[in-house]
Design a protein around this motif. Structure first.
Motif, PDB file in Angstrom:
ATOM      1  N   VAL A 409       0.965  -1.183   0.096  1.00 58.62           N
ATOM      2  CA  VAL A 409       0.052  -0.043   0.018  1.00 58.62           C
ATOM      3  C   VAL A 409       0.968   1.287  -0.032  1.00 58.62           C
ATOM      4  O   VAL A 409       1.838   1.323   0.563  1.00 58.62           O
ATOM      5  CB  VAL A 409      -0.993  -0.072   1.204  1.00 58.62           C
ATOM      6  CG1 VAL A 409      -1.778   1.281   1.229  1.00 58.62           C
ATOM      7  CG2 VAL A 409      -1.743  -1.366   1.224  1.00 58.62           C
ATOM      8  N   LYS A 410       0.500   2.296  -0.835  1.00 58.14           N
ATOM      9  CA  LYS A 410       1.416   3.498  -0.907  1.00 58.14           C
ATOM     10  C   LYS A 410       0.781   4.584   0.219  1.00 58.14           C
ATOM     11  O   LYS A 410      -0.272   4.728   0.588  1.00 58.14           O
ATOM     12  CB  LYS A 410       0.949   4.153  -2.201  1.00 58.14           C
ATOM     13  CG  LYS A 410       1.754   5.345  -2.577  1.00 58.14           C
ATOM     14  CD  LYS A 410       1.868   6.053  -3.934  1.00 58.14           C
ATOM     15  CE  LYS A 410       2.718   7.166  -3.930  1.00 58.14           C
ATOM     16  NZ  LYS A 410       2.354   7.693  -5.540  1.00 58.14           N
ATOM     17  N   ASN A 411       1.840   4.814   1.052  1.00 56.58           N
ATOM     18  CA  ASN A 411       1.996   5.760   2.102  1.00 56.58           C
ATOM     19  C   ASN A 411       1.418   7.466   1.345  1.00 56.58           C
ATOM     20  O   ASN A 411       2.588   7.928   0.731  1.00 56.58           O
ATOM     21  CB  ASN A 411       2.896   5.742   3.071  1.00 56.58           C
ATOM     22  CG  ASN A 411       2.788   6.602   4.245  1.00 56.58           C
ATOM     23  OD1 ASN A 411       2.358   7.582   4.225  1.00 56.58           O
ATOM     24  ND2 ASN A 411       3.158   5.861   5.402  1.00 56.58           N
ATOM     25  N   GLU A 412       0.461   7.672   1.919  1.00 56.77           N
ATOM     26  CA  GLU A 412      -0.058   9.062   1.319  1.00 56.77           C
ATOM     27  C   GLU A 412       0.774  10.105   1.577  1.00 56.77           C
ATOM     28  O   GLU A 412       1.019  11.171   0.988  1.00 56.77           O
ATOM     29  CB  GLU A 412      -1.387   9.421   1.389  1.00 56.77           C
ATOM     30  CG  GLU A 412      -2.500   8.470   0.964  1.00 56.77           C
ATOM     31  CD  GLU A 412      -3.913   8.659   1.139  1.00 56.77           C
ATOM     32  OE1 GLU A 412      -4.209   9.776   1.792  1.00 56.77           O
ATOM     33  OE2 GLU A 412      -4.821   7.930   0.612  1.00 56.77           O
ATOM     34  N   GLU A 413       1.359   9.899   2.795  1.00 61.48           N
ATOM     35  CA  GLU A 413       2.208  11.263   3.432  1.00 61.48           C
ATOM     36  C   GLU A 413       3.688  11.140   2.835  1.00 61.48           C
ATOM     37  O   GLU A 413       4.272  12.169   2.409  1.00 61.48           O
ATOM     38  CB  GLU A 413       2.226  11.170   4.774  1.00 61.48           C
ATOM     39  CG  GLU A 413       1.036  11.337   5.530  1.00 61.48           C
ATOM     40  CD  GLU A 413       1.247  11.422   7.137  1.00 61.48           C
ATOM     41  OE1 GLU A 413       2.161  11.189   7.479  1.00 61.48           O
ATOM     42  OE2 GLU A 413      -0.158  11.863   7.323  1.00 61.48           O
ATOM     43  N   THR A 414       4.196   9.801   2.973  1.00 58.29           N
ATOM     44  CA  THR A 414       5.458   9.658   2.462  1.00 58.29           C
ATOM     45  C   THR A 414       5.790   9.352   0.768  1.00 58.29           C
ATOM     46  O   THR A 414       6.585   9.449   0.362  1.00 58.29           O
ATOM     47  CB  THR A 414       6.204   8.608   3.297  1.00 58.29           C
ATOM     48  OG1 THR A 414       5.884   7.310   2.807  1.00 58.29           O
ATOM     49  CG2 THR A 414       6.398   9.047   4.641  1.00 58.29           C
ATOM     50  N   GLY A 415       4.650   8.688   0.483  1.00 64.87           N
ATOM     51  CA  GLY A 415       4.833   8.270  -1.133  1.00 64.87           C
ATOM     52  C   GLY A 415       5.529   6.922  -1.210  1.00 64.87           C
ATOM     53  O   GLY A 415       5.592   6.431  -2.451  1.00 64.87           O
ATOM     54  N   GLU A 416       6.021   6.314  -0.082  1.00 63.48           N
ATOM     55  CA  GLU A 416       6.525   4.966  -0.031  1.00 63.48           C
ATOM     56  C   GLU A 416       5.488   4.022   0.026  1.00 63.48           C
ATOM     57  O   GLU A 416       4.425   4.129   0.637  1.00 63.48           O
ATOM     58  CB  GLU A 416       7.797   4.978   0.863  1.00 63.48           C
ATOM     59  CG  GLU A 416       8.687   5.921   0.628  1.00 63.48           C
ATOM     60  CD  GLU A 416       9.812   6.042   1.575  1.00 63.48           C
ATOM     61  OE1 GLU A 416       9.613   5.259   2.682  1.00 63.48           O
ATOM     62  OE2 GLU A 416      10.923   6.657   1.765  1.00 63.48           O
ATOM     63  N   GLU A 417       5.986   2.737  -0.620  1.00 65.50           N
ATOM     64  CA  GLU A 417       5.055   1.733  -0.406  1.00 65.50           C
ATOM     65  C   GLU A 417       5.382   0.952   1.008  1.00 65.50           C
ATOM     66  O   GLU A 417       6.439   0.760   1.310  1.00 65.50           O
ATOM     67  CB  GLU A 417       5.110   0.422  -1.372  1.00 65.50           C
ATOM     68  CG  GLU A 417       4.655   1.019  -2.956  1.00 65.50           C
ATOM     69  CD  GLU A 417       4.789  -0.194  -4.142  1.00 65.50           C
ATOM     70  OE1 GLU A 417       5.629  -1.030  -3.643  1.00 65.50           O
ATOM     71  OE2 GLU A 417       4.167   0.101  -4.988  1.00 65.50           O
ATOM     72  N   GLU A 418       4.282   0.338   1.505  1.00 63.95           N
ATOM     73  CA  GLU A 418       4.253  -0.281   2.742  1.00 63.95           C
ATOM     74  C   GLU A 418       3.565  -1.497   2.525  1.00 63.95           C
ATOM     75  O   GLU A 418       2.680  -1.596   2.129  1.00 63.95           O
ATOM     76  CB  GLU A 418       4.005   0.577   3.994  1.00 63.95           C
ATOM     77  CG  GLU A 418       4.525   2.085   4.211  1.00 63.95           C
ATOM     78  CD  GLU A 418       4.247   2.991   5.138  1.00 63.95           C
ATOM     79  OE1 GLU A 418       3.034   2.510   5.837  1.00 63.95           O
ATOM     80  OE2 GLU A 418       4.667   3.805   5.602  1.00 63.95           O
ATOM     81  N   GLU A 419       4.186  -2.499   3.424  1.00 60.26           N
ATOM     82  CA  GLU A 419       3.337  -3.841   3.394  1.00 60.26           C
ATOM     83  C   GLU A 419       2.220  -3.614   4.570  1.00 60.26           C
ATOM     84  O   GLU A 419       2.193  -3.108   5.467  1.00 60.26           O
ATOM     85  CB  GLU A 419       4.094  -4.794   3.953  1.00 60.26           C
ATOM     86  CG  GLU A 419       5.404  -5.273   3.038  1.00 60.26           C
ATOM     87  CD  GLU A 419       6.074  -6.323   3.424  1.00 60.26           C
ATOM     88  OE1 GLU A 419       5.938  -7.030   4.482  1.00 60.26           O
ATOM     89  OE2 GLU A 419       6.873  -6.966   2.583  1.00 60.26           O
ATOM     90  N   ASN A 420       1.033  -4.149   3.965  1.00 65.15           N
ATOM     91  CA  ASN A 420      -0.234  -4.161   4.874  1.00 65.15           C
ATOM     92  C   ASN A 420      -0.916  -5.641   5.053  1.00 65.15           C
ATOM     93  O   ASN A 420      -1.076  -6.300   3.956  1.00 65.15           O
ATOM     94  CB  ASN A 420      -1.210  -3.132   4.290  1.00 65.15           C
ATOM     95  CG  ASN A 420      -2.417  -3.027   5.318  1.00 65.15           C
ATOM     96  OD1 ASN A 420      -2.314  -2.923   6.386  1.00 65.15           O
ATOM     97  ND2 ASN A 420      -3.454  -2.807   4.762  1.00 65.15           N
ATOM     98  N   ILE A 421      -1.037  -6.012   6.006  1.00 62.51           N
ATOM     99  CA  ILE A 421      -1.691  -7.609   6.174  1.00 62.51           C
ATOM    100  C   ILE A 421      -3.197  -7.093   6.211  1.00 62.51           C
ATOM    101  O   ILE A 421      -3.768  -6.754   7.146  1.00 62.51           O
ATOM    102  CB  ILE A 421      -1.135  -8.135   7.537  1.00 62.51           C
ATOM    103  CG1 ILE A 421       0.306  -8.396   7.506  1.00 62.51           C
ATOM    104  CG2 ILE A 421      -1.730  -9.431   7.621  1.00 62.51           C
ATOM    105  CD1 ILE A 421       0.919  -8.884   8.818  1.00 62.51           C
TER     106      ILE A 421
END
Length: 515
Positions: A409-421
């Motif tokens: 999932v893309k973090n809207e604040e940082t723009g980086e992709e993060e893993e989400n369970i």
């Protein structure tokens, strides 16, 4: 008639003469008593008198004799006060210092009499207490103490065998009215806290043994505690960490009440050859050390630490900064028979000295119900560690599953992709909403223990479970946990966890799951 009047007159005159005589005698006696009292009071002085003032640092020895004991205490520069006749005797240094300090300024509250020939009426012919203090220059001062003064309080005293009788304070008297056992120093029990204790054993001849162990690198299967009850159960049982802390607080403040004997070789007289109970504690102390101070370590250990410091680019100044090291220690208290007042004889296992502790204290320490520290929420398994739960009765099987999928999932604040369970839930293969699933899971893990199974009950009796719940988990340990509920009576079920039965639970909680 005239004869009778004459006779009455003679009688009256005789009575009058007797009365005059008695009045005169009374007056004389009163005068004599007052005069005597004035003479006696001439010797009495109600002013404070300094009897002696010494430089207490120059006192070399203190001798005292009282109805219980006779001792000479010598001052040693390195060891403190010692008992001259028994150098190994453990002298209570506080009491010895109080004796010394008593001679810094000895005062009397009253001078009772001077030039007294008969000291027996003051208890000074054969003094109740005799004290002799000797200075470094071998000069000395002697104080004799007799009876307690009946009106003013304090005690009659003489100085250096002189015939003047004084009254000194009860405090001065009490300093030297010590028995041999009172003069014997009381050992200290090591200082520890509930947070630093890692192991406890309470052994009792009547009730068996309670053993608790803290496993720093291991949780129980519920993930809630690192404390385990090793004994008396057949296999380790999870302990409630809060209850354990409360229990340990009873042991961290232990103190000996009084000393009884030292250098004891025959323990039978105190019942300590076969103790009725014992308390054993393992604990650690945190000690600050630096690499440069590890003189007691092996050269290999020092070399390793220094090599690690150099690899990490640590300079010599940083390596000298203190680090905290855990030093593990142990303490074992042996508990023997009781004295005439019911106090227990006790000793540390590594000491030859015997002490007393009160019955109330000992009874509270050695009578511990293991169940009081058992973790009651034996079914409360963290849902995050569970992939599947299978519930079985004789009539049906229900399977609850949790499917976990990792999405980016893309973090809207940082723009980086993060893993989400992302979790989805199923009951018997059909998708279920989270609220329904969680509510059912909370019911499944709700049964808790209510009491131990009575010791006379045969848990090996073959019975079919009314409900069996198996947790399949995503953990490295305790990957499968099976909890079975077996019939007991109309109010309780037996809880069997991975084949072990120790406790009973409320039947209504289990029936709620079944329904």
């Amino acid at each position: 008639m005239a004869g009778r009047k004459k006779k009455n007159l003679i009688t009256l005159l005789s009575l009058f003469a007797v009365m005059v005589f008695l009045i005169g005698t009374y007056g004389y006696l009163a005068y004599f008593k007052e005069n005597q009292a004035n003479q006696d009071s001439a010797d009495v002085t109600a002013e404070t008198t300094t009897l002696a003032t010494l430089e207490t640092d120059k006192i070399e020895s203190v001798y005292f004799s009282n109805p219980d004991s006779t001792m000479t205490l010598l001052k040693d520069v390195e060891k403190g006060w010692m008992y001259k006749e028994e150098p190994s005797f453990p002298v209570n240094q506080t009491f010895a210092e109080n004796m010394k300090a008593a001679f810094s300024n000895i005062t009397s509250t009253m001078t009772v009499a001077t030039d007294v020939n008969d000291l027996s009426e003051y208890g000074l012919k054969e003094p109740v207490i005799q004290v002799v203090v000797t200075l470094e220059d071998q000069t000395s001062i002697s104080i004799a103490l007799g009876y307690e003064a009946p009106i003013t309080g304090g005690y009659y005293a003489t100085v250096n065998g002189e015939k003047t009788v004084y009254i000194v304070s009860s405090t001065f008297y009490d300093n030297f009215n010590k028995s041999r056992k009172e003069i014997m120093a009381v050992e200290n029990i090591p200082t520890m806290s509930a947070d630093t204790i890692t192991h406890l054993v309470v052994g009792n001849q009547e009730e068996g043994t309670l053993e608790l162990n803290y496993e720093e690198d291991n949780y129980d299967y519920t993930g809630n505690t690192r404390w385990f009850i090793v004994q008396p159960y057949e296999t380790p049982v999870a302990a409630d960490a809060t209850a354990v802390t409360e229990l340990l607080n009873n042991y961290i403040g232990m103190t000996f009440d009084s000393a009884v004997d030292y250098d004891v070789t025959d323990l039978t007289q105190y019942g300590l050859d076969q103790p009725v109970a014992l308390i054993s504690l393992d604990y650690y102390e945190e000690v600050e050390q630096t690499v440069d101070e590890l003189e007691s370590e092996t050269e290999g250990t020092k070399a390793t630490l220094e090599a690690e410091s150099e690899t990490e680019g640590t300079d010599a100044a940083t390596r000298s900064e203190p680090t905290t090291e855990k030093v593990y220690k142990s303490f074992e208290l042996l508990i023997g028979s009781t004295d005439e007042e019911g106090n227990y004889y006790v000793k540390s296992s590594d000491s030859s000295r015997v002490h007393l502790m009160s019955a109330d204290t000992i009874e509270s320490l050695i009578h511990v119900n293991p169940y009081s520290v058992a973790y009651e929420n034996v079914s409360m398994i963290n849902i995050d560690t569970v992939d599947k739960v299978v519930l079985e009765t004789k009539d049906a099987t229900t399977t609850m599953s949790i499917n976990r999928k990792v999405e980016k999932v893309k973090n809207e604040e940082t723009g980086e992709e993060e893993e989400n369970i992302v979790k989805t839930y199923e009951i018997n293969g059909k998708e279920a909403d989270e609220d329904t699933f969680i509510k059912l899971y909370q019911t499944v893990i709700s049964p808790s223990t209510e009491s131990e199974i009575p010791k006379d009950y045969d848990t090996k009796t073959s019975q079919s479970p009314v409900l069996s719940i198996t947790f399949h988990r995503n953990t490295d340990t305790y990957k499968t946990i099976t909890i079975q509920y077996l019939p007991y009576d109309d109010s309780y079920y037996i809880i069997n966890i991975n084949g072990v039965s120790n406790f009973l639970c409320d039947k209504r909680k289990v029936d709620e799951i079944k329904n």
